[in-house]
Design an enzyme around this catalytic site. Structure first.
Site, PDB file in Angstrom:
ATOM      1  N   HIS A   1      -2.836  -3.774 -17.925  1.00  0.00           N
ATOM      2  CA  HIS A   1      -3.376  -2.563 -17.848  1.00  0.00           C
ATOM      3  C   HIS A   1      -3.571  -2.194 -19.332  1.00  0.00           C
ATOM      4  CE1 HIS A   1       0.442  -0.419 -17.758  1.00  0.00           C
ATOM      5  NE2 HIS A   1      -0.326   0.565 -18.050  1.00  0.00           N
ATOM      6  N   TYR A   2      -2.748  -2.358 -20.208  1.00  0.00           N
ATOM      7  CA  TYR A   2      -3.042  -2.103 -21.408  1.00  0.00           C
ATOM      8  C   TYR A   2      -4.484  -2.485 -22.285  1.00  0.00           C
ATOM      9  CZ  TYR A   2       0.866   0.899 -22.495  1.00  0.00           C
ATOM     10  OH  TYR A   2       1.630   1.973 -22.450  1.00  0.00           O
TER      11      TYR A   2
ATOM     12  N   ARG B   1       4.816  -2.858   4.709  1.00  0.00           N
ATOM     13  CA  ARG B   1       5.835  -3.020   5.870  1.00  0.00           C
ATOM     14  C   ARG B   1       6.104  -1.595   6.308  1.00  0.00           C
ATOM     15  NH1 ARG B   1      10.063  -6.739   2.771  1.00  0.00           N
ATOM     16  NH2 ARG B   1       9.657  -4.898   1.150  1.00  0.00           N
TER      17      ARG B   1
ATOM     18  N   HIS C   1       2.312  -5.954 -22.838  1.00  0.00           N
ATOM     19  CA  HIS C   1       1.206  -5.217 -23.523  1.00  0.00           C
ATOM     20  C   HIS C   1       1.243  -5.236 -24.950  1.00  0.00           C
ATOM     21  CE1 HIS C   1       1.749  -3.707 -19.404  1.00  0.00           C
ATOM     22  NE2 HIS C   1       2.731  -2.964 -19.442  1.00  0.00           N
TER      23      HIS C   1
ATOM     24  N   ASP D   1       9.290  -6.074 -19.929  1.00  0.00           N
ATOM     25  CA  ASP D   1       8.474  -4.915 -19.302  1.00  0.00           C
ATOM     26  C   ASP D   1       7.206  -4.549 -20.148  1.00  0.00           C
ATOM     27  OD1 ASP D   1       8.018  -2.874 -17.242  1.00  0.00           O
ATOM     28  OD2 ASP D   1       8.986  -1.585 -18.723  1.00  0.00           O
TER      29      ASP D   1
ATOM     30  N   ALA E   1       0.790  -1.189  -0.028  1.00  0.00           N
ATOM     31  CA  ALA E   1       0.002   0.094   0.183  1.00  0.00           C
ATOM     32  C   ALA E   1       0.753   1.134  -0.084  1.00  0.00           C
ATOM     33  CB  ALA E   1      -0.964  -0.157   1.144  1.00  0.00           C
ATOM     34  N   SER E   2       1.995   1.240   0.418  1.00  0.00           N
ATOM     35  CA  SER E   2       2.975   2.379   0.452  1.00  0.00           C
ATOM     36  C   SER E   2       3.514   2.683  -0.830  1.00  0.00           C
ATOM     37  CB  SER E   2       3.889   2.207   1.584  1.00  0.00           C
ATOM     38  OG  SER E   2       4.561   1.031   1.461  1.00  0.00           O
ATOM     39  N   GLY E   3       3.569   1.736  -1.709  1.00  0.00           N
ATOM     40  CA  GLY E   3       4.279   1.804  -3.188  1.00  0.00           C
ATOM     41  C   GLY E   3       3.716   2.784  -4.132  1.00  0.00           C
TER      42      GLY E   3
ATOM     43  N   LYS F   1      -7.278  -0.108 -21.802  1.00  0.00           N
ATOM     44  CA  LYS F   1      -7.067   1.490 -22.338  1.00  0.00           C
ATOM     45  C   LYS F   1      -8.297   1.236 -23.676  1.00  0.00           C
ATOM     46  CE  LYS F   1      -2.269   2.032 -21.610  1.00  0.00           C
ATOM     47  NZ  LYS F   1      -2.032   3.353 -21.010  1.00  0.00           N
TER      48      LYS F   1
HETATM   49  C1  BG6 Z   1       4.255  -0.556 -17.110  1.00  0.00           C
HETATM   50  C2  BG6 Z   1       5.896  -0.432 -17.430  1.00  0.00           C
HETATM   51  O1  BG6 Z   1       3.826  -1.791 -17.289  1.00  0.00           O
HETATM   52  O2  BG6 Z   1       3.608   0.277 -18.124  1.00  0.00           O
HETATM   53  C3  BG6 Z   1       6.336   0.842 -17.429  1.00  0.00           C
HETATM   54  O3  BG6 Z   1       6.272  -1.472 -16.322  1.00  0.00           O
HETATM   55  C4  BG6 Z   1       5.719   1.647 -18.412  1.00  0.00           C
HETATM   56  O4  BG6 Z   1       7.956   0.872 -17.550  1.00  0.00           O
HETATM   57  C5  BG6 Z   1       4.275   1.775 -17.960  1.00  0.00           C
HETATM   58  O5  BG6 Z   1       6.145   2.888 -18.155  1.00  0.00           O
HETATM   59  C6  BG6 Z   1       3.622   2.537 -19.200  1.00  0.00           C
HETATM   60  O6  BG6 Z   1       2.147   2.632 -18.977  1.00  0.00           O
HETATM   61  P1  BG6 Z   1       1.294   3.557 -19.486  1.00  0.00           P
HETATM   62  O7  BG6 Z   1      -0.325   3.506 -19.102  1.00  0.00           O
HETATM   63  O8  BG6 Z   1       1.762   5.037 -19.027  1.00  0.00           O
HETATM   64  O9  BG6 Z   1       1.486   3.696 -20.777  1.00  0.00           O
END
Ligand code: BG6
Length: 503
Positions: A200-201, A63, A262, A257, A30-32, A204
Site C-alpha cells: 500500500h505504500y 468464518r 514498503h 513487516d 471480511a470480519s477482520g 501513497k
Molecule cells: C503495514 C504494517 O503494512 O503498514 C504495519 O504491517 C504498519 O505494521 C502499517 O503499521 C503502516 O501503514 P501506514 O499506511 O499507516 O503507514
C-alpha cells in the site's frame, strides 16, 4: 504524464471492454481489521466519487457468524464522507451498505465457497461478471481459499466470462524460498496477470510523486548519483507498539513487516534508472534491475532492537514482551537499521541507510537525500550544518523540503541554514486519497503498475533473506530501547560507523 500511476482522469477505462458487466467485489476475511479499517472505507470513497463501475456489489466472506444487518454495521463503523457534502453522507452510506452482502464460510472446504457462488449469482444476474477477490487473510490460507474459489467455479476464464482478479496482502512468504512457493501456489489458480500483490505504500501520494520529482524536473537528475550524493536516509517510525497484532508481528518482525516491502519499494523508486517508457512494465523492469543491484545485507551491516516499557503521553506504555500473543522470550526485532549498498555505477560507495521502528517517539516516514559539501569552503558553514538535503516526507503531512544555506538579511555576512518548503496541504486543495483507494481503483481498471511483480518480489527477498536467516538461526538478542525513544542507540552506532548523522 502517465508513469507508474496514470493521472486519475486518464486511466479509467473499466478495462477489457467489459464495462457494464456486473462487478462483484469479494472481501475474504471480511470480519477482520484490515477489511474494516482500509478496504470498506476505500471502496466507499470510490463509490462516493462515482468511480466504481455499475452495477456492483460487495460480498463479505469470513468464518464469523454475522446477520446481514450486523455485517452492514461492521462495514459502516469506519465509513467517512470525505468526498461528499455532510448533508448527503447518510444517504450515501445507506446506498453503499445496501450493496453489501455477507456469506459465512470456512477457508478450507468447498461448501462455503459454493454458498458464496449462489449468493453472487443472485446479484450478478448476467452470464458474465467481473470479479475482484481481496484476500484480507494470512497467507497460510491463501492456497485453500484459492482452490475453494476455483472449485466453486468462481474464477472466470475466457474473454467472454469477465475477468477475475485476486488481490493479496503481504507477508508474501518469510524468505525467498517460501515466497517462491507462495507465488507457485497462487499460480495454480490465477494467472500472473490476474494477481495483484499489494504494497500500500506504492499508493501513497508522496511515493507516487517520486517519479515526477525525479524525471519531470531537470533539476535533480544530474545530481542524483555518487558524485553529488553523500548518503540516502530512509526513516520509518511509529509511535505505537504492535497494538493487538502481537501474534502476527512476533512471527514476522520489523524487517519482514515494513523493510523488505514498503521501504525497499521506496528505495527502488528513489534509486532506479529512468524507465525507457512510461508504462507499468518498464517502471517495474527498472525497479527489478535496481533491487538486483542491492547487495544482500550482511549481519555486520544491520542492527536490531526491541522496545521495552516506557513513558509516553504521561502514561506507562508496555514493553514488547508484555504484549498479547508475543512469546515470553521473543527475540523478534521491533526496530532495525541496515546500511544497504547499491552496486552500480550510479551509486557505488553511497550508503542507503534504512531505519524502521515501532514504539518510537513519533510517526514519520521520510526520505532524505543528503548531498556532498561544496569542495572549497568559501562560505563558512554554520555549526551543525549537514550539507544540502532534499527531504521527501511521505507521512504525516506530505511535504518536500530543500535545505540550503542562505545569507541572513542584515549588514553582517551571517550564513544560515534555511528550508524551501512545499507542504502538500498548503499547496494543493485536492483531497489526498488514501493509498487503498487508488490501489483498488487500479485493480478494477486492470492497471498493475503499482503492484508487485513476481520477479520484483524475488529480488526484494534476495536482499534480506541471508540476514533474516542468520538472525533466525543465530542466538543474538535485540537491544532493548524504551518505548518513545527518538532513535535507539543501536541505530545511532550503526549510522556512525557509516558516517551518517541521525537527527
Ligand atoms: C503495514 C504494517 O503494512 O503498514 C504495519 O504491517 C504498519 O505494521 C502499517 O503499521 C503502516 O501503514 P501506514 O499506511 O499507516 O503507514
Amino acid at each position: 504524464m502517465t508513469m507508474a500511476a496514470p493521472a486519475a482522469g486518464m486511466r479509467r477505462s473499466a478495462g477489457d471492454g467489459l464495462r457494464g458487466w456486473p462487478l462483484s467485489i469479494v472481501v475474504i476475511g471480511a470480519s477482520g481489521d484490515l477489511a474494516q479499517r482500509k478496504i470498506y472505507p476505500a471502496l466507499f470513497a470510490l463509490y462516493c466519487q462515482g468511480l466504481i463501475p455499475e452495477p456492483f456489489h460487495v460480498f463479505g466472506y469470513a468464518r464469523t457468524e454475522f446477520e446481514l444487518g450486523a455485517f452492514r454495521e461492521h462495514v459502516a463503523r469506519r465509513l467517512t464522507c470525505r468526498y461528499t457534502p455532510a448533508s448527503c453522507c447518510g444517504k450515501h452510506i445507506q446506498d453503499f451498505l445496501s450493496r453489501c452482502h455477507y456469506v459465512r464460510g470456512g477457508y478450507d472446504g468447498p461448501d462455503g465457497f459454493l454458498d458464496l457462488y449462489q449468493e453472487m449469482k443472485i446479484f450478478e444476474r448476467e452470464p458474465a461478471a467481473n470479479r475482484l477477490y481481496y484476500l484480507a487473510l494470512p497467507p497460510a490460507v491463501y492456497l485453500d481459499v484459492m482452490r475453494g474459489l476455483g472449485a466453486a467455479g468462481l474464477v472466470s476464464c475466457g474473454a467472454k466470462a469477465g475477468w477475475s482478479r485476486v488481490v493479496v496482502e503481504k507477508p508474501f512468504g518469510r524468505d525467498r524460498a517460501s515466497s517462491d512457493r507462495l507465488v507457485r501456489d497462487v499460480g495454480q489458480v490465477f494467472q500472473e496477470d490476474e494477481v495483484y500483490r499489494i504494497d500500500h505504500y506504492l499508493g501513497k501520494e508522496a511515493v507516487q510523486n517520486l517519479m515526477v520529482l525525479r524525471f519531470g524536473n531537470r533539476l535533480f537528475e544530474p545530481l542524483w548519483n555518487r558524485e553529488h550524493v553523500s548518503h540516502v536516509l530512509l526513516t520509518w517510525k511509529e509511535a505505537i507498539g504492535v497494538e493487538g497484532r502481537g501474534g502476527y508481528f512476533d512471527e514476522n518482525g520489523i524487517v519482514r513487516d515494513v523493510m523488505q516491502n514498503h521501504l525497499l519499494q521506496i528505495l527502488a523508486l528513489a534509486a532506479m534508472e529512468p524507465p525507457a517508457r512510461a508504462d507499468a512494465n518498464a517502471v517495474r523492469d527498472e525497479k527489478v534491475r535496481l533491487l538486483r543491484a542491492v547487495a544482500p545485507v550482511t549481519p555486520a551491516e544491520a542492527a536490531f532492537g526491541q522496545y521495552g516499557a516506557g513513558e509516553m503521553n504521561g502514561r506507562r506504555q508496555r514493553g514488547y514482551l508484555e504484549e498479547e500473543k508475543v512469546a515470553p522470550h521473543s527475540r523478534t526485532p521491533t526496530s532495525a537499521a541496515v546500511a544497504l549498498r547499491v552496486r552500480n555505477d550510479r551509486w557505488e560507495g553511497v550508503p542507503f541507510f534504512l531505519f524502521a521502528g515501532k514504539a518510537l517517539d513519533k510517526n514519520v516516514n521520510e526520505l532524505r537525500i543528503r548531498f556532498r559539501e561544496t569542495p572549497f569552503g568559501l562560505v563558512e558553514r554554520p555549526s551543525g550544518w549537514l550539507g544540502n538535503e532534499l527531504i521527501i516526507r511521505i507521512q504525516p503531512d506530505e511535504a518536500i523540503e530543500l535545505r540550503m544555506l542562505n545569507k541572513a538579511p542584515g549588514l553582517r555576512m551571517t550564513v544560515q541554514p534555511t528550508t524551501l518548503d512545499l507542504k502538500y496541504r498548503a499547496a494543493f486543495k485536492e483531497v489526498i486519497p488514501d493509498a487503498y483507494e487508488r490501489l483498488l481503483l487500479d485493480v478494477i481498471a486492470g492497471d498493475r503498475s503499482l503492484f508487485i511483480r513476481a520477479d520484483e518480489l524475488a529480488a526484494a527477498w534476495d536482499v534480506f533473506t541471508p540476514l533474516l536467516q542468520a538472525w533466525d538461526e543465530g542466538g543474538g538478542q535485540p537491544e532493548v530501547y524504551s518505548f518513545g525513544t527518538p532513535i535507539p542507540d543501536f541505530a545511532r552506532r550503526l549510522a556512525n560507523r557509516h558516517g551518517i548523522p541521525l537527527e
